[in-house]
Scaffold this motif. Structure first.
Motif, PDB file in Angstrom:
ATOM      1  N   LYS B  57       6.716  11.367   9.487  1.00 28.34           N
ATOM      2  CA  LYS B  57       6.710   9.979   9.288  1.00 28.34           C
ATOM      3  C   LYS B  57       8.066   9.273   9.440  1.00 28.34           C
ATOM      4  CE  LYS B  57       2.565   9.439   6.798  1.00 28.34           C
ATOM      5  NZ  LYS B  57       2.380  10.634   5.784  1.00 28.34           N
ATOM      6  N   SER B  80       9.574  -5.102   8.708  1.00 28.69           N
ATOM      7  CA  SER B  80       8.146  -5.541   8.648  1.00 28.69           C
ATOM      8  C   SER B  80       7.680  -4.705   7.163  1.00 28.69           C
ATOM      9  CB  SER B  80       7.592  -5.422   9.712  1.00 28.69           C
ATOM     10  OG  SER B  80       6.301  -5.678   9.323  1.00 28.69           O
ATOM     11  N   GLN B  81       6.322  -5.096   6.704  1.00 26.96           N
ATOM     12  CA  GLN B  81       6.073  -4.132   5.690  1.00 26.96           C
ATOM     13  C   GLN B  81       4.528  -3.542   5.920  1.00 26.96           C
ATOM     14  OE1 GLN B  81       6.027  -6.731   2.054  1.00 26.96           O
ATOM     15  NE2 GLN B  81       7.145  -5.123   1.034  1.00 26.96           N
ATOM     16  N   ASN B  82       4.255  -2.489   5.483  1.00 24.02           N
ATOM     17  CA  ASN B  82       3.142  -1.985   5.706  1.00 24.02           C
ATOM     18  C   ASN B  82       2.084  -2.224   4.618  1.00 24.02           C
ATOM     19  OD1 ASN B  82       3.693  -0.124   3.742  1.00 24.02           O
ATOM     20  ND2 ASN B  82       3.665   1.652   5.357  1.00 24.02           N
ATOM     21  N   LYS B  83       0.894  -2.168   4.263  1.00 24.30           N
ATOM     22  CA  LYS B  83       0.124  -2.485   3.238  1.00 24.30           C
ATOM     23  C   LYS B  83       0.258  -1.851   1.987  1.00 24.30           C
ATOM     24  CE  LYS B  83      -3.571   0.593   4.870  1.00 24.30           C
ATOM     25  NZ  LYS B  83      -4.762   1.058   5.469  1.00 24.30           N
ATOM     26  N   TRP B  87       8.650  -0.434   3.672  1.00 22.76           N
ATOM     27  CA  TRP B  87       9.378  -1.175   4.745  1.00 22.76           C
ATOM     28  C   TRP B  87       9.472  -0.111   6.109  1.00 22.76           C
ATOM     29  CZ3 TRP B  87      14.340  -3.761   2.298  1.00 22.76           C
ATOM     30  CH2 TRP B  87      13.851  -4.569   1.539  1.00 22.76           C
ATOM     31  N   ASN B 158       4.045   5.482  -3.173  1.00 19.60           N
ATOM     32  CA  ASN B 158       2.904   5.308  -2.186  1.00 19.60           C
ATOM     33  C   ASN B 158       1.514   6.082  -2.771  1.00 19.60           C
ATOM     34  OD1 ASN B 158       1.266   4.976  -0.252  1.00 19.60           O
ATOM     35  ND2 ASN B 158       2.939   5.087   1.349  1.00 19.60           N
TER      36      ASN B 158
END
Lengths: 321, 180
Positions: B57, B80-83, B87, B158
């Motif tokens: 990743k 930007s930000q994932n769900k 970031w 996460n």
């Protein structure tokens, strides 16, 4: 009514054409050779990309030079500007005619052979003067002024250094001079004449360390700063032709011309000339350029008295014997 | 100008000519670069790459530190930000026609994402081809730091990262302990 043999004239023409073509080709090729040899002296490669070890570099340079814009400045005196490189090219090429490469291999046998060389070296000043003046550029003018001062002060003992040889041979004829060196080459009895002639010859063809007129660091290229394309090429090749001429004259005057054991005359002449060309390239690689006034000082204070003393002693010994 | 001075001067000239002639037999120092490739040390600062974690990743967390520290301002990126709240850079551009390869971005990067590798063959015919996008910069590997995984040390927790043990988050801090 003279009987003119057609075949004889044709062969003479062919010989002349061959010699002139060879000299021009060699001097153009010398620009490549010099770069390679300079690379050898300075631990680097010269041009080695085009062809076998860079041997086609000459053609690449020629193509580049031919396709460059051949610009005549609007502020220049056009006729003089165009005629200057032609004079530079022709003057040294004409001297080739008098040089004997072998017993029977020369273009003309002039009785005033060495005088002709001196005359042509004097005329070659005009090419630089015309180029520098007609360019209407201050760098070019400064380069021309320097070149002329240098050439005038070195031409005085260019002639004097040869006088000892001429006195020994009792003739201005180059073939007589070579024949007078059958037993001993002039380099031994005329050693100081030889040294001063090398220095004056270097100054004559504006080679390092006497490249005042073209000193790139100070004058941006001296008298041919405004020249481009083939006009620059003629100055460039003219310089190499004069290098070959000076080497050949040194060979004839001091190293016994075509004389030598084992090989035929051409080979000896070629070897001796190439030796001096290589020596001049070595000088270029090793010596820095002296200051401008020191060059003139060196010429007038050291070289001129040496040549005069050399001439006096030579005359003394000739009268003694 | 004494006689001794003149003789000495002449001999120094002859000596320098002789020394130059000796170089005829010396080895040539030039490296024929396109024919023989150049060895560059691993620390050489060449082309800039964006590396990935050992699990594949992307490392970059779009913190903008590289862009801030860059002396010629050639790096631009947008966060930007994932769900899951992590970031990542929406876009990442480096203008290599401005880059001076100082390596400050690599120094500043907290996640070891941006790295300078020993590759200097970057020349191009058009200036706009030298603006490298995220696709051009990203590589599949981990770059110089093979075992470093940023999210093992710190970062946003996460849920789907069950395989990797997040040391900072899995062991809760005992606030009553006096040990350092």
């Amino acid at each position: 009514m003279m009987h003119v043999n057609f075949i004889h004239v044709l062969s003479l023409f062919c010989k002349t054409f061959m010699i002139v073509f060879l000299i021009i080709f060699c001097s153009a090729f010398l620009s490549f050779v010099e770069r390679r040899v300079l690379g050898l002296f300075q631990n680097r490669f010269g041009p080695n990309r085009v062809g076998w070890f860079g041997s086609l570099q000459l053609i690449a340079d020629m193509i580049k030079m031919l396709f460059k814009e051949d610009w005549v400045p609007l502020f220049s005196r056009k006729f003089i500007f165009i005629i200057a490189p032609v004079i530079a090219f022709i003057t040294s090429l004409l001297v080739i005619a008098t040089i004997p490469f072998d017993k029977n291999f020369y273009i003309i046998n002039l009785n005033i052979g060495i005088l002709f060389f001196l005359i042509m070296s004097a005329v070659s000043v005009y090419s630089i003067l015309f180029a520098g003046w007609s360019s209407n550029n201050k760098y070019a003018l400064l380069g021309a002024v320097r070149a002329i001062a240098q050439t005038l002060s070195y031409e005085v003992f260019l002639g004097f250094s040869l006088m000892g040889v001429i006195a020994r041979a009792n003739s201005f004829n180059l073939i007589c001079i070579v024949n007078s060196q059958k037993y001993i080459w002039n380099i031994i009895p005329q050693f100081f004449g030889f040294l001063t002639f090398i220095i004056a010859g270097l100054a004559l063809c504006h080679r390092h360390p006497f490249d005042q007129p073209e000193s790139e660091q100070e004058l941006a290229d001296g008298y041919h700063i405004e020249y481009s394309g083939m006009k620059f090429g003629m100055f460039f090749i003219g310089q190499y032709i004069s290098l070959i001429v000076v080497s050949a004259i040194i060979t004839v005057m001091f190293l016994g011309g075509w004389n030598g054991p084992f090989f035929s005359g051409y080979v000896w002449f070629f070897l001796k000339t190439v030796f001096f060309i290589m020596f001049f390239i070595l000088l270029r690689a090793s010596l820095p350029r002296p200051r401008y006034d020191k060059i003139l000082y060196f010429g007038w204070i050291i070289c001129l008295p040496i040549t005069l003393l050399n001439l006096i002693f030579t005359a003394f010994f000739i009268l003694l014997i | 100008m004494s006689i001794q001075y003149i003789i000495l001067a002449i001999f120094t000239q002859i000596r320098s000519i002789f020394l130059t002639m000796k170089h005829m037999f010396a080895k040539r120092e030039t490296r024929l670069y396109p024919d023989h490739s150049v060895y560059l040390s691993p620390r050489y600062r060449g082309r800039i790459v964006l590396t990935k974690n050992p699990d594949g990743k992307e490392r970059c967390v779009a913190c903008n530190l590289c862009s801030v520290v860059c002396p010629v301002s050639c790096i631009s990126l947008q966060k930007s930000q994932n769900k899951f709240g992590r970031w990542f850079p929406l876009f990442f551009r480096i203008n290599f026609s401005r880059c001076i390869f100082c390596g400050l971005c690599e120094e500043a990067c907290p996640t070891a994402a941006i790295q300078l590798i020993p590759d200097f063959e970057l020349s191009d015919f058009n200036r706009k081809d030298l603006v490298y996008k995220k696709n051009d910069l990203s590589i599949l590997g981990t770059g110089k730091y093979h075992n470093y995984n940023f999210y093992e040390k710190t970062g946003v927790y996460n849920q789907i990262d069950t395989s990797t043990k997040n040391s900072a988050h899995s062991i809760p801090v005992n606030i009553k302990d006096l040990l350092p």
